[in-house]
Design a protein around this motif. Structure first.
Motif, PDB file in Angstrom:
ATOM      1  N   ALA A   1       0.829  -1.211   0.000  1.00  0.00           N
ATOM      2  CA  ALA A   1       0.000   0.000   0.000  1.00  0.00           C
ATOM      3  C   ALA A   1       0.860   1.256   0.000  1.00  0.00           C
ATOM      4  N   ALA A   2       1.956   1.243   0.766  1.00  0.00           N
ATOM      5  CA  ALA A   2       2.818   2.421   0.858  1.00  0.00           C
ATOM      6  C   ALA A   2       3.568   2.677  -0.440  1.00  0.00           C
ATOM      7  N   ALA A   3       3.995   1.617  -1.109  1.00  0.00           N
ATOM      8  CA  ALA A   3       4.786   1.761  -2.339  1.00  0.00           C
ATOM      9  C   ALA A   3       3.997   1.249  -3.542  1.00  0.00           C
ATOM     10  N   ARG A   4       2.698   1.514  -3.566  1.00  0.00           N
ATOM     11  CA  ARG A   4       1.818   0.887  -4.556  1.00  0.00           C
ATOM     12  C   ARG A   4       2.168   1.245  -5.992  1.00  0.00           C
ATOM     13  N   HIS A   5       2.730   2.420  -6.215  1.00  0.00           N
ATOM     14  CA  HIS A   5       3.060   2.769  -7.598  1.00  0.00           C
ATOM     15  C   HIS A   5       4.245   1.968  -8.124  1.00  0.00           C
ATOM     16  N   LEU A   6       4.927   1.229  -7.233  1.00  0.00           N
ATOM     17  CA  LEU A   6       6.038   0.374  -7.669  1.00  0.00           C
ATOM     18  C   LEU A   6       5.579  -1.055  -7.952  1.00  0.00           C
ATOM     19  N   LEU A   7       4.294  -1.342  -7.717  1.00  0.00           N
ATOM     20  CA  LEU A   7       3.779  -2.686  -7.963  1.00  0.00           C
ATOM     21  C   LEU A   7       3.694  -2.961  -9.459  1.00  0.00           C
TER      22      LEU A   7
END
Length: 908
Positions: A660-666
């Motif tokens: 959730a914190a680094a979701r744009h890296l998923l």
């Protein structure tokens, strides 16, 4: 300036006669008694007041001369005179309309302890209460009010005020102290305030330096219009003779190395402590009033040396570094109490300049300092231990001779001193520039364009910083700050943390988000890298820094509550538990530092950025599967689990919260590869560089083609492999292309890869569909490149073999296809060529064959492309040497008439 003049000029002797003393808020005769810079006040006044208007100047004076004590009240007196004159003029035009505002002088000090100490000393000399006429403001602490005339601040505080009030309308003068230290914020202030003076000719600007860089700063702040140098030249430089007493220098290098791969060696620190103990004991034997100042690079080293000293000396041992509480810092820099024990202050570079530590007549110097460095490859910044500059070493030594004859003991040799850099590396050249880039964007000078800075920011670093700001939404396409960017700039934290404060508040609450950002942006060291534990200590109020932290929390919480409604959030986040709230906010700020433990690697963690880092030994965080890392640095010292980078501060997460914190890296994608001669594929779910799941799948045709194309681009056609026949054909074609050009094709690696569809399309499609390279022969694909009808002459122009006089057909070895030179070679037994006079030529007669004439044992006897000359000359010598060695083979005296043969004499 009539209030400062006497008989047409400013008196140059202090204290001046009573009738000559300037009229103003401050009595410079009392404040300047015994200070060397008092002799230079007249020159500074003349420089600033030339033409009757405010000006600029650079004060160059060694440490201890009193410039920090005397220049601010002088400028306050000048400002008071200006205000009085303006009031008189205004009263003449409109009686009763005069203002009542007093003078306002702002003085920057590079460190909080220096700002507090300077304000306290000046208030004492002035006989006023601290916070009234003289005060200070540092992060989390303000001791000043509406009536304060001289306010000492840190550069960051003044930057914030400039962004809020670009004209500094209520300020009459600004003094930038210690500009030679080249701190990033001070460098920015130099450029920004020079621009302010273009709009405000009544703003006095003074830069103060303890080194010989003054002309450089004078050029930077020189007025472009108005002021006291209308031609746009540099600001005047006012210097002052050194106030140092005689200084004795001693060299005491250690047997142990100062630094190794883990940082400062314990052996060297023990040497520093023992040297300090012995030197102080010797100094006390001669003068009981001598205190000592010991310089080491960082807080850990301070603690180590102080602990060793306490077990060896009867003196009071004090620690001075950035992580000490304000009370501890103030106690260290204040003088010894009457009747008190002798003191040894162990300090970082904090005490190098900006302030005088009373009673110090002995300095023990490790010769090391900690400077910021940015590791571009790993995307991290940190402090690195290096040899201090020669300028820093001289400043340290000078602390011993400010109040009497002194002595400096350098715990290294003169060769190391000579090899050290002349000056400290400017912070702008080595630091993370994200915060600076936001300040410049808010100021209207994106990337520093158009701003007169001492050094331009490195292009790569500033571009990277601007890109971070774009991702945060802090700057627009034009590089200027957006409304969100201006909000982030008001938050006393790194822009990434500021954005996390705004975004995280909706999930973890305003208070928790503010507490987390305040603790990460502070300078307290998390024990064992455990950020959650440090936060609990601050909440309890047991940490000396709790008061300053709570003030930061209050300020940040107020900002986030005010701005909450205006923050656009792209998507909702699942609920986060209290145990993960700190890690969640840290992960929002630094998604590239969300980390997962590496299986089987102990305390090693893989960050989403791809960097590996280790926890310090004994960290309570060991065992957590996921961490949000607030600070990671190159392995400078204690422990990094063998990774070369150490986690300094982190908080635990679960997998869901990390995503959730680094979701744009998923990412969730099929990754096809071409390995071991076949296309294979896996569906991979990743969080940056961290693999979350990997499952084998069947690739699509497009994925297979892309995988083969990537493999060929990276490894070349060798990925498929050249059969003997394909390689031979390629070599023949390469020779013809080299000698004849078009229409014979270019078959170099680069040329073949550039036109794969012209000759290899069916095979590539088969490989993409799962065929193995073992079933692909490149001979037939190469034939697709043959030019027709010229291809019919391939055997004539570049035959595979050559028939020799013995009747044998011998293969021709053509040069490598990638070579621009080289000759076709025929290796054949010498006896098979008897009587052959004309050397065969290929490629339409352009290229003679190079013969390797071999012995019966097939060892080279001669290399020639002129058979006739060989038989007529060198053959006789070859015959003489070989006929006895190989008697069964013919060695005729006349090779022209002897029959060519591959047989022995008996079989002939």
């Amino acid at each position: 300036m009539p209030l400062l003049k006497h008989n047409g000029g400013v008196t140059s002797s202090f204290p001046p006669p009573a009738a000559a003393r300037p009229i103003g808020p401050f009595d410079l005769g009392v404040i300047g008694a015994g200070l060397a810079f008092a002799e230079s006040l007249g020159k500074l006044t003349d420089a600033l007041c030339a033409g009757g208007i405010a000006g600029t100047a650079v004060v160059q004076a060694p440490p201890g001369t009193g410039k920090t004590t005397l220049v601010p009240p002088l400028l306050a007196n000048i400002a008071a005179a200006n205000i009085a004159a303006a009031n008189i003029a205004a009263s003449a035009v409109a009686p009763g309309k005069t203002g009542v505002r007093g003078p306002r002088v702002v003085v920057t000090q590079p460190r909080r302890v220096a700002a507090r100490s300077a304000a306290r000393r000046l208030a004492t000399l002035d006989g006023s209460r601290l916070g009234d006429r003289i005060g200070y403001t540092v992060r989390g602490e303000r001791v000043s009010g509406a009536g304060t005339m001289i306010e000492f601040v840190t550069p960051g505080i003044l930057l914030q005020r400039l962004l809020a009030d670009p004209g500094l309308e209520t300020v009459d003068a600004v003094i930038l102290d210690e500009v030679h230290e080249r701190g990033l914020e001070t460098d920015l202030l130099l450029g920004m305030l020079a621009e302010v003076r273009e709009l405000r000719g009544d703003l006095t600007l003074v830069a103060m330096s303890a080194t010989l860089d003054a002309p450089r700063f004078a050029a930077l702040i020189g007025s472009r219009q108005g002021g006291n140098h209308d031609d746009g030249g540099p600001a005047p430089v006012v210097d002052c003779p050194s106030a140092l007493y005689p200084l004795e220098t001693e060299w005491a290098p250690a047997a142990a190395a100062r630094l190794d791969t883990r940082g400062v060696t314990r052996g060297f620190l023990d040497h520093v402590a023992d040297t300090a103990a012995a030197s102080h004991a010797a100094a006390l034997a001669a003068d009981a009033g001598v205190d000592a100042l010991v310089f080491v690079p960082g807080a850990w080293e301070v603690s180590h040396v102080a602990a060793r000293l306490r077990s060896r000396v009867a003196a009071e041992v004090l620690e001075l570094h950035g992580q000490a509480s304000p009370a501890e810092q103030d106690r260290a820099v204040s003088g010894r109490e009457p009747g008190g024990r002798p003191r040894i202050i162990v300090s970082t570079a904090l005490a190098e300049s900006s302030l005088t530590v009373p009673g110090v007549r002995l300095v023990v110097d490790s010769g090391l300092s900690r400077e910021p460095r940015r590791d571009t490859n790993r995307g991290m910044s940190g402090l690195v231990t290096v040899s201090c500059s020669r300028a820093s070493a001289k400043q340290r030594a000078g602390r011993a001779a400010r109040q009497g004859p002194g002595r400096v003991v350098r715990c290294y040799d003169q060769k190391s001193f000579g090899a050290a850099p002349a000056h400290q590396t400017p912070e702008i050249a080595v630091a993370d520039l994200t915060g600076a880039a936001l300040v410049l964007a808010c100021w209207g000078s994106p990337g520093g364009r158009g701003l007169s800075l001492p050094d331009a920011p490195p292009a790569a670093a500033i571009n990277e910083a601007v890109e971070v700001l774009r991702e945060l939404g802090a700057v627009g396409p034009d590089g200027l700050a957006t409304d969100l960017g201006k909000t982030l700039a008001r938050i006393p934290a790194d822009p990434r943390l500021a954005r996390a404060l705004l975004d995280g508040a909706a999930t973890v609450g305003h208070r928790t988000a503010a507490e987390t950002v305040a603790v990460v942006s502070g300078d307290q060291r998390a024990p064992g890298a455990d950020l959650t534990r440090l936060l609990a200590t601050l909440r309890s109020g047991k940490d000396p820094a709790a008061r300053r932290w709570k003030e930061d929390v209050r300020r940040m919480e107020a900002i986030v509550r005010k701005e909450d409604a205006a923050v656009e959030r792209s998507q909702t986040v699942p609920p986060v538990t209290a145990a993960e709230s700190v890690g969640f906010v840290v992960g929002l700020a630094f998604p590239d530092r969300v980390a997962r433990r590496v299986p089987g690697a102990g305390a090693q963690y893989l960050l989403t950025s791809g960097t590996r880092a280790g926890l310090p030994a004994g960290s309570p965080l060991a065992g957590h599967e996921w961490l949000a890392v607030a600070e990671v640095a190159r392995a400078e010292g204690r422990d990094a689990a063998g990774t070369g980078a150490v986690i300094r501060s982190a908080a635990p997460l679960t997998a869901d919260t990390a995503e959730a914190a680094a979701r744009h890296l998923l990412s969730d994608a099929v990754e096809a590869g071409f390995t071991q001669g076949r296309v294979t594929a896996r569906r991979e779910r990743r969080l940056g560089a961290i693999m979350l799941a990997s499952t084998p799948v069947r690739p699509s045709a497009a994925e297979g083609r892309a995988a083969v194309a990537r493999a060929l681009a990276k490894e070349g056609l060798g990925t498929i492999g050249w059969s003997t026949a394909a390689d031979a054909l390629r070599r023949r074609l390469a020779l013809l292309h080299r000698e004849l050009g078009d229409p014979w094709p270019d078959v170099s690696e680069a040329a073949l890869l550039s036109r794969l569809d012209d000759w290899l399309a069916p095979e590539l499609e088969a490989l993409a569909g799962g065929a193995a390279t073992a079933g692909v022969d490149l001979t037939d694909p190469l034939r697709r490149l043959l030019p027709w009808p010229d291809a019919a002459r391939l055997g004539e122009l570049a035959p595979e073999a050559l028939e020799v006089p013995s009747g044998s057909r011998v293969r021709i070895d053509y040069p490598d296809a990638e070579h621009d030179d080289g000759r076709p070679v025929v290796a054949v037994k010498l006896q098979e060529c008897f009587g052959w006079a004309d050397t065969p030529r290929l490629a339409g007669g352009r290229v003679p064959v190079l013969f390797h004439l071999l012995s019966p044992a097939r060892r080279p006897l001669a290399v020639t492309d002129d058979l006739a000359s060989f038989w007529s000359g060198p053959y006789a010598q070859v015959r003489a040497e070989m006929r006895g060695r190989y008697p069964k083979h013919p060695w005729p005296e006349d090779p022209w008439t002897a029959p060519a043969t591959a047989r022995t004499k008996s079989r002939m």
